[in-house]
Design a protein around this motif. Structure first.
Motif, mmCIF file in Angstrom:
data_model
loop_
_atom_site.group_PDB
_atom_site.id
_atom_site.type_symbol
_atom_site.label_atom_id
_atom_site.label_comp_id
_atom_site.label_asym_id
_atom_site.label_seq_id
_atom_site.Cartn_x
_atom_site.Cartn_y
_atom_site.Cartn_z
ATOM 1 N N GLY B 230 -8.604 -27.484 -30.525
ATOM 2 C CA GLY B 230 -9.672 -27.467 -29.527
ATOM 3 C C GLY B 230 -10.048 -26.051 -29.150
ATOM 4 O O GLY B 230 -11.234 -25.715 -29.034
ATOM 5 N N VAL B 231 -9.034 -25.201 -28.966
ATOM 6 C CA VAL B 231 -9.281 -23.801 -28.583
ATOM 7 C C VAL B 231 -10.023 -23.077 -29.706
ATOM 8 O O VAL B 231 -11.003 -22.360 -29.461
ATOM 9 N N ILE B 232 -9.566 -23.294 -30.938
ATOM 10 C CA ILE B 232 -10.211 -22.634 -32.089
ATOM 11 C C ILE B 232 -11.658 -23.131 -32.216
ATOM 12 O O ILE B 232 -12.579 -22.348 -32.464
ATOM 13 N N THR B 233 -11.847 -24.426 -32.020
ATOM 14 C CA THR B 233 -13.215 -24.978 -32.072
ATOM 15 C C THR B 233 -14.097 -24.307 -31.027
ATOM 16 O O THR B 233 -15.246 -23.929 -31.314
ATOM 17 N N ALA B 234 -13.556 -24.160 -29.806
ATOM 18 C CA ALA B 234 -14.328 -23.522 -28.732
ATOM 19 C C ALA B 234 -14.762 -22.134 -29.149
ATOM 20 O O ALA B 234 -15.928 -21.745 -28.979
ATOM 21 N N PHE B 235 -13.843 -21.367 -29.738
ATOM 22 C CA PHE B 235 -14.157 -20.013 -30.171
ATOM 23 C C PHE B 235 -15.239 -20.016 -31.258
ATOM 24 O O PHE B 235 -16.219 -19.270 -31.178
ATOM 25 N N LEU B 236 -15.063 -20.881 -32.255
ATOM 26 C CA LEU B 236 -16.014 -20.900 -33.379
ATOM 27 C C LEU B 236 -17.408 -21.333 -32.933
ATOM 28 O O LEU B 236 -18.412 -20.740 -33.337
ATOM 29 N N VAL B 237 -17.456 -22.360 -32.088
ATOM 30 C CA VAL B 237 -18.766 -22.829 -31.594
ATOM 31 C C VAL B 237 -19.439 -21.727 -30.776
ATOM 32 O O VAL B 237 -20.634 -21.449 -30.935
ATOM 33 N N ALA B 238 -18.642 -21.067 -29.920
ATOM 34 C CA ALA B 238 -19.200 -19.978 -29.106
ATOM 35 C C ALA B 238 -19.700 -18.847 -30.006
ATOM 36 O O ALA B 238 -20.778 -18.280 -29.755
ATOM 37 N N LEU B 239 -18.949 -18.555 -31.052
ATOM 38 C CA LEU B 239 -19.338 -17.479 -31.982
ATOM 39 C C LEU B 239 -20.667 -17.812 -32.651
ATOM 40 O O LEU B 239 -21.601 -16.992 -32.685
ATOM 41 N N ILE B 240 -20.773 -19.036 -33.169
ATOM 42 C CA ILE B 240 -21.998 -19.449 -33.864
ATOM 43 C C ILE B 240 -23.197 -19.383 -32.925
ATOM 44 O O ILE B 240 -24.244 -18.811 -33.252
ATOM 45 N N PHE B 241 -23.042 -19.938 -31.723
ATOM 46 C CA PHE B 241 -24.181 -19.961 -30.800
ATOM 47 C C PHE B 241 -24.487 -18.579 -30.218
ATOM 48 O O PHE B 241 -25.635 -18.298 -29.885
ATOM 49 N N SER B 242 -23.473 -17.739 -30.088
ATOM 50 C CA SER B 242 -23.724 -16.355 -29.647
ATOM 51 C C SER B 242 -24.640 -15.660 -30.647
ATOM 52 O O SER B 242 -25.578 -14.960 -30.269
ATOM 53 N N ILE B 243 -24.339 -15.865 -31.922
ATOM 54 C CA ILE B 243 -25.162 -15.227 -32.968
ATOM 55 C C ILE B 243 -26.564 -15.840 -32.954
ATOM 56 O O ILE B 243 -27.569 -15.128 -32.952
ATOM 57 N N LEU B 244 -26.625 -17.173 -32.901
ATOM 58 C CA LEU B 244 -27.934 -17.858 -32.941
ATOM 59 C C LEU B 244 -28.821 -17.486 -31.755
ATOM 60 O O LEU B 244 -30.032 -17.345 -31.885
ATOM 61 N N LEU B 245 -28.214 -17.326 -30.580
ATOM 62 C CA LEU B 245 -29.005 -17.052 -29.367
ATOM 63 C C LEU B 245 -29.136 -15.552 -29.072
ATOM 64 O O LEU B 245 -29.617 -15.157 -28.008
ATOM 65 N N GLY B 246 -28.701 -14.732 -30.007
ATOM 66 C CA GLY B 246 -28.892 -13.281 -29.863
ATOM 67 C C GLY B 246 -27.997 -12.648 -28.810
ATOM 68 O O GLY B 246 -28.340 -11.606 -28.258
ATOM 69 N N GLN B 247 -26.857 -13.263 -28.542
ATOM 70 C CA GLN B 247 -25.958 -12.691 -27.531
ATOM 71 C C GLN B 247 -24.813 -11.906 -28.161
ATOM 72 O O GLN B 247 -23.945 -11.402 -27.451
ATOM 73 N N PHE B 248 -24.801 -11.836 -29.472
ATOM 74 C CA PHE B 248 -23.687 -11.194 -30.169
ATOM 75 C C PHE B 248 -23.923 -9.687 -30.275
ATOM 76 O O PHE B 248 -24.941 -9.251 -30.808
ATOM 77 N N ARG B 249 -22.997 -8.901 -29.683
ATOM 78 C CA ARG B 249 -23.080 -7.441 -29.775
ATOM 79 C C ARG B 249 -21.713 -6.919 -30.167
ATOM 80 O O ARG B 249 -20.799 -6.875 -29.353
ATOM 81 N N TRP B 250 -21.565 -6.566 -31.404
ATOM 82 C CA TRP B 250 -20.290 -6.161 -31.975
ATOM 83 C C TRP B 250 -19.911 -4.771 -31.463
ATOM 84 O O TRP B 250 -20.733 -3.862 -31.479
ATOM 85 N N GLY B 251 -18.717 -4.598 -31.007
ATOM 86 C CA GLY B 251 -18.281 -3.248 -30.644
ATOM 87 C C GLY B 251 -17.274 -3.213 -29.521
ATOM 88 O O GLY B 251 -16.989 -4.218 -28.877
ATOM 89 N N MET B 252 -16.763 -2.004 -29.322
ATOM 90 C CA MET B 252 -15.739 -1.790 -28.308
ATOM 91 C C MET B 252 -16.359 -1.216 -27.034
ATOM 92 O O MET B 252 -15.936 -1.531 -25.932
ATOM 93 N N ASN B 253 -17.388 -0.367 -27.229
ATOM 94 C CA ASN B 253 -17.966 0.332 -26.086
ATOM 95 C C ASN B 253 -19.192 -0.395 -25.550
ATOM 96 O O ASN B 253 -19.832 -1.165 -26.259
#
Lengths: 193, 362
Positions: B230-253
């Motif tokens: 369930g936890v892994i699913t939550a992460f993967l779904v969030a990752l996919i939708f973050s990318i789809l909705l333009g919320q994904f910003r890769w980085g440390m800073n």
């Protein structure tokens, strides 16, 4: 769902409804109605007439009041800045900072004065101090918002200081400047903080 | 077994999707769902602290508790139990919020931040897993809090009724409930949507028993993967939708509400992981359990609420500049407190005999 709770259900699950239970249920129902009625009366009416307008207006008023006060405090600094007398303006700011240490606007003016003199590192550092003291500078929902101005500078700063870091990786000043840039970028990005 | 796995995965998917969707609809960046941030918001709304920028009755948390209550009642799983070290659980709730506020986020926000490309959450993930691992070592070493017992049903309804009262306040908006018009408090998705998402997640989480730290614990303890899936699913779904909705910003800073003090991030989340194992559930799970009649989880929830107020009054929370001195000290005290509790409740083999021997010697 809740009714069995009010029926005197004991540890052993027996259902006993005596006169005291009936009286208690009636009293609870009556008290609940009175409380809800009083709350509705007090809150709904007060909110409509005073609060809803008052909160919004109160917020704007406090900003307007602060801006009016700031205008008087920084009048001379603004005048000196417009005439290009930057060292004098900065000296005046130092006096104001001693007198009003909690006024974050001093650091905004300080940043602007450094910018006029081409000191990007100091400009960004003073914007950071201002934002640390007053988060409204990066909150677009407030009249104090200067986020676009800061964003432009930190974008420029990030490129400049990243290049400098590549050339001088152990330079503490460059690393400090980059930390200021990252701090401001993080604040501009929003989030729960 | 198959059905339980499915419910756990559905809950995870809802959590991941809800977390990203709520940001898209107005919640603060990377904070679509964050139990600790939202508890702090609610504490502010109730005037337990005076930071108006963090004061708002978050409907998502209200939904979690009430969704759990509705589901538990419907499926006859509303079991009123309690009485297991309540004061200790209260302080554990407080320290859960301390750990979360030093990292800036609960375990759910941790994977939401990670799924949005925030690499500073890696140290938090490692810290959380380490904390869970330490907790598991204590469980294997004989740690167990006293057994809870059945209580009169009214006890189980106190937290759900309190939550329902908060819902009433949310709609009536009385003047003693504060709602910030700026800062993170002003960032929120439309109320009905937030509430519905909260209710749905709360209901499914009750059914599945999904818990972020519980998933890791079960895997480390007995190699059981249901909750972890369930936890892994939550992460993967969030990752996919973050990318789809333009919320994904890769980085440390320059990540929203994050800092670069990785060591303290690690320690803070290690504290959260450790405490969560000792009291059987992460902050999210405590809310769900409080909704299904678990009085002990209700006490922990109250501890979290008080913590949500005190972290602002005592300036324990981190900012983008990093953790405060007080925050660091609070994490260390939390670690000491958790370790003392873990040691005090260990039942070692032959322990009673050796104690008797010592008593006769005295």
């Amino acid at each position: 769902m809740l009714f069995p709770l009010l029926k005197g259900q004991g540890y052993h699950g027996e259902q006993i409804v005596d006169w005291l239970d009936k009286l208690s249920i009636a009293a609870i129902a009556g008290l609940t109605l009175i409380t809800v009625g009083m709350l509705a009366n007090q809150e709904m009416i007060t909110r409509r007439h005073d609060n809803a307008e008052g909160v919004a207006k109160g917020g704007e008023d406090s900003y307007a009041l602060q801006m009016e006060m700031d205008k008087k405090i920084y009048e001379e600094v603004v005048s000196l800045k417009e005439q290009g007398h930057y060292p004098e303006a900065m000296a005046k700011l130092e006096t104001i900072i001693k007198k009003y240490p909690e006024n974050s606007l001093s650091y905004v003016y300080l940043a602007q004065l450094y910018l006029e003199q081409g000191e990007l590192r100091e400009t960004i550092h003073n914007y950071r101090r201002a934002v640390e003291m007053e988060a409204d500078y990066v909150d677009e929902r407030t009249p104090l918002f200067i986020g676009n101005e800061i964003k432009k500078l930190v974008t420029e700063g990030r490129e400049k200081f990243s290049r400098e870091k590549a050339l001088k990786p152990k330079d503490k000043e460059v690393r400090k400047a980059l930390k200021d840039v990252y701090y401001l970028q993080s604040r501009l990005a929003g989030g729960c903080e | 077994m198959r059905r339980i796995i499915d419910v756990s995965i559905i809950t995870g998917a809802l959590l991941g999707l809800g977390g990203v969707l709520l940001v898209y609809l107005g919640n603060p960046a990377n904070s679509g769902i964050c139990v600790s941030c939202f508890i702090e918001n609610i504490a502010g709304a109730l005037q337990l602290h005076k930071n108006i920028r963090m004061s708002y009755l978050r409907p998502e948390l209200i939904g979690f508790v009430l969704g759990s209550t509705l589901m538990a009642t419907k499926t006859r799983r509303f079991r009123v139990r309690g009485g297991s070290a309540p004061v200790i659980r209260f302080f554990m709730g407080f320290f859960l919020i301390v750990g979360c506020t030093v990292f800036i986020g609960c375990p759910i926000k941790m994977f939401l931040r990670l799924s949005a490309g925030d690499l500073t959450a890696i140290a938090a993930t490692v810290g959380l897993v380490f904390g869970v691992w330490v907790g598991v070592r204590y469980i294997k070493g004989g740690f167990a809090l006293p057994r809870d017992e059945e209580l009169p049903r009214i006890n189980g309804f106190v937290i759900p009724l309190f939550t329902f009262l908060l819902l009433v306040f949310l709609f009536l908006n009385p003047s003693f409930i504060k709602a910030g018009q700026k800062g993170p408090a002003a960032w929120h998705a439309p109320l009905p949507i937030s509430l519905l998402i909260g209710l749905a997640i709360g209901a499914f989480a009750q059914k599945s028993g999904l818990c972020i730290t519980g998933g890791v614990r079960n895997f480390l303890l007995v190699r059981e993967r249901t909750l972890l899936n369930g936890v892994i699913t939550a992460f993967l779904v969030a990752l996919i939708f973050s990318i789809l909705l333009g919320q994904f910003r890769w980085g440390m800073n320059a990540q929203p509400a994050s800092h670069l003090s990785h060591g303290w991030t690690f320690l803070a989340m290690a504290l959260v992981g450790f405490v969560s194992i000792l009291i059987d559930g992460c902050p999210f799970r405590q809310l769900i359990k409080a909704g299904q009649g678990d009085v002990d989880a209700g006490v922990t929830t109250l501890g979290m609420l008080v913590g949500g107020g005190l972290v602002y009054v005592w300036v324990l929370g981190s900012t983008s500049a990093g953790p405060t001195f007080q925050g660091k000290i609070a994490v260390l005290i939390g670690m000491i407190f958790a370790a003392v509790v873990a040691m005090a409740f260990r039942k070692k083999k032959g322990g009673s005999q050796s104690l008797k021997l010592k008593a006769t010697q005295l």
